[in-house]
Scaffold this motif. Structure first.
Motif, short mmCIF file in Angstrom:
data_model
loop_
_atom_site.label_atom_id
_atom_site.label_comp_id
_atom_site.label_asym_id
_atom_site.label_seq_id
_atom_site.Cartn_x
_atom_site.Cartn_y
_atom_site.Cartn_z
N ALA A 166 -3.87 3.33 -2.59
CA ALA A 166 -3.15 2.81 -3.76
C ALA A 166 -2.28 1.63 -3.35
O ALA A 166 -1.67 1.64 -2.28
N ASP A 167 -2.24 0.61 -4.19
CA ASP A 167 -1.44 -0.58 -3.91
C ASP A 167 -0.56 -0.86 -5.12
O ASP A 167 -1.04 -1.29 -6.18
N MET A 168 0.73 -0.63 -4.95
CA MET A 168 1.67 -0.71 -6.06
C MET A 168 1.83 -2.12 -6.62
O MET A 168 2.09 -2.30 -7.81
N MET A 169 1.67 -3.13 -5.79
CA MET A 169 1.84 -4.50 -6.26
C MET A 169 0.55 -5.11 -6.77
O MET A 169 0.57 -6.00 -7.62
N SER A 170 -0.59 -4.64 -6.25
CA SER A 170 -1.88 -5.18 -6.71
C SER A 170 -2.43 -4.41 -7.89
O SER A 170 -3.48 -4.77 -8.44
N MET B 18 -6.53 0.20 -6.37
CA MET B 18 -6.84 0.84 -5.10
C MET B 18 -7.77 -0.03 -4.26
O MET B 18 -8.74 -0.60 -4.77
N TRP B 19 -7.50 -0.07 -2.97
CA TRP B 19 -8.41 -0.67 -2.01
C TRP B 19 -9.40 0.39 -1.56
O TRP B 19 -9.06 1.56 -1.38
N VAL B 20 -10.65 -0.02 -1.39
CA VAL B 20 -11.68 0.85 -0.84
C VAL B 20 -11.90 0.41 0.60
O VAL B 20 -12.23 -0.75 0.86
N VAL B 21 -11.70 1.34 1.53
CA VAL B 21 -11.75 1.02 2.95
C VAL B 21 -12.75 1.94 3.65
O VAL B 21 -12.71 3.16 3.46
N SER B 22 -13.65 1.38 4.44
CA SER B 22 -14.61 2.19 5.17
C SER B 22 -13.90 3.04 6.22
O SER B 22 -12.84 2.67 6.72
N PRO C 162 0.81 -1.22 0.00
CA PRO C 162 0.00 0.00 0.00
C PRO C 162 0.84 1.26 0.00
O PRO C 162 1.89 1.33 0.64
N GLN C 163 0.36 2.26 -0.71
CA GLN C 163 1.07 3.52 -0.87
C GLN C 163 0.21 4.69 -0.39
O GLN C 163 -0.14 4.76 0.77
N ASP C 164 -0.16 5.58 -1.30
CA ASP C 164 -0.87 6.80 -0.94
C ASP C 164 -2.29 6.50 -0.46
O ASP C 164 -2.90 5.50 -0.86
N GLN D 138 -13.84 -2.65 1.60
CA GLN D 138 -15.12 -2.65 0.91
C GLN D 138 -15.01 -3.08 -0.55
O GLN D 138 -16.02 -3.34 -1.21
N GLY D 139 -13.78 -3.16 -1.05
CA GLY D 139 -13.61 -3.57 -2.44
C GLY D 139 -12.24 -3.22 -2.96
O GLY D 139 -11.40 -2.66 -2.24
N PHE D 140 -12.02 -3.56 -4.23
CA PHE D 140 -10.76 -3.26 -4.90
C PHE D 140 -11.05 -2.80 -6.32
O PHE D 140 -11.93 -3.35 -6.99
N ILE D 141 -10.31 -1.77 -6.78
CA ILE D 141 -10.52 -1.19 -8.10
C ILE D 141 -9.21 -1.19 -8.88
O ILE D 141 -8.26 -0.49 -8.49
#
Length: 346
Positions: free
Chosen positions: A211-215, A218-222, A196-198, A230-233
């Motif tokens: 932001a996830d540099m290896m995945s 972006m992860w969506v987090v409540s 995870p980054q920014d 909550q999800g991944f984009i």
């Protein structure tokens, strides 16, 4: 904490022209920390010309506007110091001794600076002016680096780059409330642990985007404790930096691993546009011009800075700087105060 301008938009203070009194008369400049050259380069965005380059401590990572917008702090991570810059003159001052300042944030009330001491595995709360230590908080993760604050300022979310974790921190109590582990996903070359980054808060304050540099997305987090995924984009290879557009409609994502910029619509929660840098590149950290038209971003592995028109995707300039340009700051920008990093203004 200053009262939000809008109950539905945490970024409402960042509209074009909404400058604080503290930055009146401050010339617009692009400040580029060159981690591999131990320098900072200053660029005039009107002419795309380098104004000056000066030496700093070892491995400057980010240029961070102070909460009161009166100082720019250069984070000399391995030099264990912060170099202050006077934004009126653009000239550096005497360095302040601070151990392991990989990144720097400020609490929404302006009473504390928070040093992301990545190697030390600590969050260090300090006086925002003198940088004297107030409290040291050990963290149960590796590589604390980026963060953003909840709409009410009571908590903030921190990313841990090297252990794939997120920390929820109580702002007033200055303690870790929760540790959230991100799952592994198919990344740059098969299954990889997350990196995870920014971190950026949605305009309505309901979600963090991480932001996830290896995945490659972006992860969506409540935001309401306890925080939860909550999800991944998917956005692009090497998703790294996150920036909100001046109208609060889109989130800009720099995809460092593929040389592209993605625009994500906050309402539809979809990527609506992708801009590819001609000839490729390594867009890393940066900021949006005060009028909202241009994204300024460092090219981490190309020793350049990119100026990109967001409406058309046109590359306006590719400006040579030092080695390893990283946490570039556009200053001044609209907003009443700074929460740190390369410029989180509210």
């Amino acid at each position: 904490m200053p009262r939000p301008l809008s109950p539905t938009d945490v970024w409402a203070a960042d509209r074009p022209g909404q400058f604080a009194k503290a930055v009146r008369g401050v010339p617009l400049r692009i400040y580029v920390p060159n981690s591999g050259s131990n320098t900072v380069t200053e660029i005039d965005p009107r002419t795309y010309k380098v104004i000056r380059t000066f030496r700093t401590g070892r491995e400057p990572q980010h240029v961070v506007p102070s909460w009161d917008l009166k100082t720019l702090w250069v984070n000399n991570d391995l030099g264990n110091s912060l170099t202050p810059i006077n934004p009126v003159t653009g000239l550096p001052g005497k360095p302040v001794a601070v151990h392991d300042p990989y990144n720097l944030y400020f609490t929404p009330d302006g009473k504390h600076a928070v040093v992301m001491a990545s190697n030390d595995k600590q969050l260090v709360f300090r006086d925002p002016h003198t940088m004297a230590v107030q409290k040291t908080v050990p963290v149960p993760c590796a590589g604390v680096n980026h963060a953003d604050f909840a709409a009410d300022g009571k908590t903030f979310l921190v990313s841990c780059e090297f252990s794939g974790q997120l920390l929820l921190v109580d702002t007033a109590a200055e303690k870790v409330l929760q540790v959230l582990k991100l799952p592994s996903m198919a990344g740059m070359a098969g299954m990889h642990a997350p990196m995870p980054q920014d971190v950026k808060l949605s305009p309505d304050g309901r979600f963090y985007y991480v932001a996830d540099m290896m995945s490659n997305g972006m992860w969506v987090v409540s935001t309401h404790p306890p925080v939860a995924i909550q999800g991944f984009i998917p956005t692009g290879k090497g998703a790294h930096g996150l920036y909100v557009t001046r109208n609060s409609r889109d989130l800009i994502i720099t995809n460092r691993g593929e040389g592209s910029i993605s625009l994500f619509d906050f309402v539809t929660r979809k990527v609506v546009k992708k801009i590819k840098i001609p000839g490729g590149g390594s867009p890393d950290m940066g900021g949006v011009s005060p009028d909202g038209n241009v994204l300024w971003v460092s090219g981490r592995y190309n020793s350049v800075v990119y100026a990109i028109r967001l409406s058309t995707g046109k590359l306006l300039a590719r400006i040579p700087v030092g080695k390893g340009p990283h946490g570039l700051a556009v200053f001044p920008q609209p907003g009443r105060y700074s929460l740190g990093h390369t410029g989180i203004f509210r």
